[in-house]
Design a protein around this motif. Structure first.
Motif, PDB file in Angstrom:
ATOM      1  N   ILE A  16       2.140  12.267  -4.571  1.00 41.20           N
ATOM      2  CA  ILE A  16       1.338  11.313  -3.812  1.00 41.20           C
ATOM      3  C   ILE A  16       1.706  11.450  -2.337  1.00 41.20           C
ATOM      4  N   PRO A  17       0.735  11.810  -1.475  1.00 44.70           N
ATOM      5  CA  PRO A  17       1.013  11.809  -0.039  1.00 44.70           C
ATOM      6  C   PRO A  17       1.191  10.364   0.422  1.00 44.70           C
ATOM      7  N   MET A  64      11.888   1.062  -0.016  1.00 48.96           N
ATOM      8  CA  MET A  64      12.362  -0.142  -0.711  1.00 48.96           C
ATOM      9  C   MET A  64      11.933  -1.392   0.056  1.00 48.96           C
ATOM     10  N   ASN A  65      12.108  -1.388   1.364  1.00 49.87           N
ATOM     11  CA  ASN A  65      11.707  -2.534   2.179  1.00 49.87           C
ATOM     12  C   ASN A  65      10.205  -2.789   2.066  1.00 49.87           C
ATOM     13  N   ALA A  66       9.406  -1.723   2.046  1.00 49.09           N
ATOM     14  CA  ALA A  66       7.948  -1.869   1.935  1.00 49.09           C
ATOM     15  C   ALA A  66       7.554  -2.442   0.570  1.00 49.09           C
ATOM     16  N   LEU A  67       8.210  -1.993  -0.483  1.00 47.22           N
ATOM     17  CA  LEU A  67       7.878  -2.468  -1.823  1.00 47.22           C
ATOM     18  C   LEU A  67       8.180  -3.947  -2.009  1.00 47.22           C
ATOM     19  N   ILE A  68       9.249  -4.420  -1.381  1.00 51.84           N
ATOM     20  CA  ILE A  68       9.604  -5.828  -1.563  1.00 51.84           C
ATOM     21  C   ILE A  68       9.052  -6.726  -0.470  1.00 51.84           C
ATOM     22  N   THR A 114       1.485   4.210   8.271  1.00 58.33           N
ATOM     23  CA  THR A 114       0.064   3.847   8.125  1.00 58.33           C
ATOM     24  C   THR A 114      -0.251   3.247   6.754  1.00 58.33           C
ATOM     25  N   TYR A 115       0.681   3.357   5.815  1.00 53.37           N
ATOM     26  CA  TYR A 115       0.537   2.910   4.426  1.00 53.37           C
ATOM     27  C   TYR A 115      -0.477   3.730   3.633  1.00 53.37           C
ATOM     28  N   GLU A 116      -0.828   4.901   4.135  1.00 51.35           N
ATOM     29  CA  GLU A 116      -1.642   5.839   3.352  1.00 51.35           C
ATOM     30  C   GLU A 116      -0.886   6.166   2.069  1.00 51.35           C
ATOM     31  N   GLY A 117      -1.559   6.069   0.933  1.00 54.40           N
ATOM     32  CA  GLY A 117      -0.966   6.408  -0.354  1.00 54.40           C
ATOM     33  C   GLY A 117      -0.145   5.303  -0.994  1.00 54.40           C
ATOM     34  N   PHE A 118       0.070   4.195  -0.294  1.00 51.25           N
ATOM     35  CA  PHE A 118       0.920   3.116  -0.825  1.00 51.25           C
ATOM     36  C   PHE A 118       0.316   2.511  -2.093  1.00 51.25           C
TER      37      PHE A 118
END
Length: 185
Positions: free
Chosen positions: A161-162, A18-22, A167-171
């Motif tokens: 989705i991995p 959630m923190n990463a998305l916002i 690292t934000y892989e797959g974000f």
């Protein structure tokens, strides 16, 4: 307005997602299971899209992100340690009222049976679009990630989705899948 519920067993990374998305700290993040005790809802004009990616939503859709408490103990089939029966039902009702569900699986633990049952209920009874992510892929070998992906494909009939929120892989893949489902809500 599109409601997106983030679900999973305890300590899978829901609050971190959630923190990463916002793009900010809204949900408390700890290594202790049960840090989130209920649901945290935040309304945002749009999701934070990385500069390297064209906004697939065009900024038109408003999102409400819902960070939920861990519904199950990751080591057993029991309800999360901090959840009463009433709180558990309240969270399930919040999830059922959402438009899109992000189901997080911990790469270090694997697919939880209780979450598998909830996934099927949301998918078939409530016809919810569900995005499955395998979080913490940076902590396990690629073979382990692939084994979990195959298990999810077999038992949930979905491609996972991995994802690594380190690292934000797959974000970007997650954002694209979210954008895809958002256009049909």
């Amino acid at each position: 307005m599109i409601k997106v519920a983030i679900i999973g067993a305890e300590n899978v990374g829901k609050s971190t997602l959630m923190n990463a998305l916002i793009g900010g700290k809204i949900s408390e993040v700890e290594n202790l299971p049960g840090t989130t005790k209920g649901t945290i809802r935040r309304r945002f004009g749009k999701l934070k899209i990385p500069k390297s990616m064209k906004n697939p939503l065009g900024g038109a859709d408003e999102f409400v992100l819902i960070d939920t408490a861990g519904l199950f103990d990751p080591q057993r089939e029991l309800r999360g340690k901090v959840l009463s029966e009433e709180k558990f039902r309240e969270i399930i009702n919040e999830i059922v009222s959402s438009d899109i569900v992000i189901h997080m699986v911990d790469a270090t633990v694997g697919l939880h049976r209780g979450m598998e049952k909830l996934h099927h209920m949301l998918k078939f009874r409530y016809e919810k679009p569900i995005i499955v992510v395998i979080n913490k892929v940076d902590l396990v070998p690629p073979e382990r990630v692939e084994k979990i992906r195959q298990t999810i494909k077999k038992r949930l009939e979905q491609d996972a989705i991995p994802l690594s929120l380190v690292t934000y892989e797959g974000f970007n893949d997650l954002l694209e899948r979210l954008a895809y489902y958002a256009q049909y809500v």
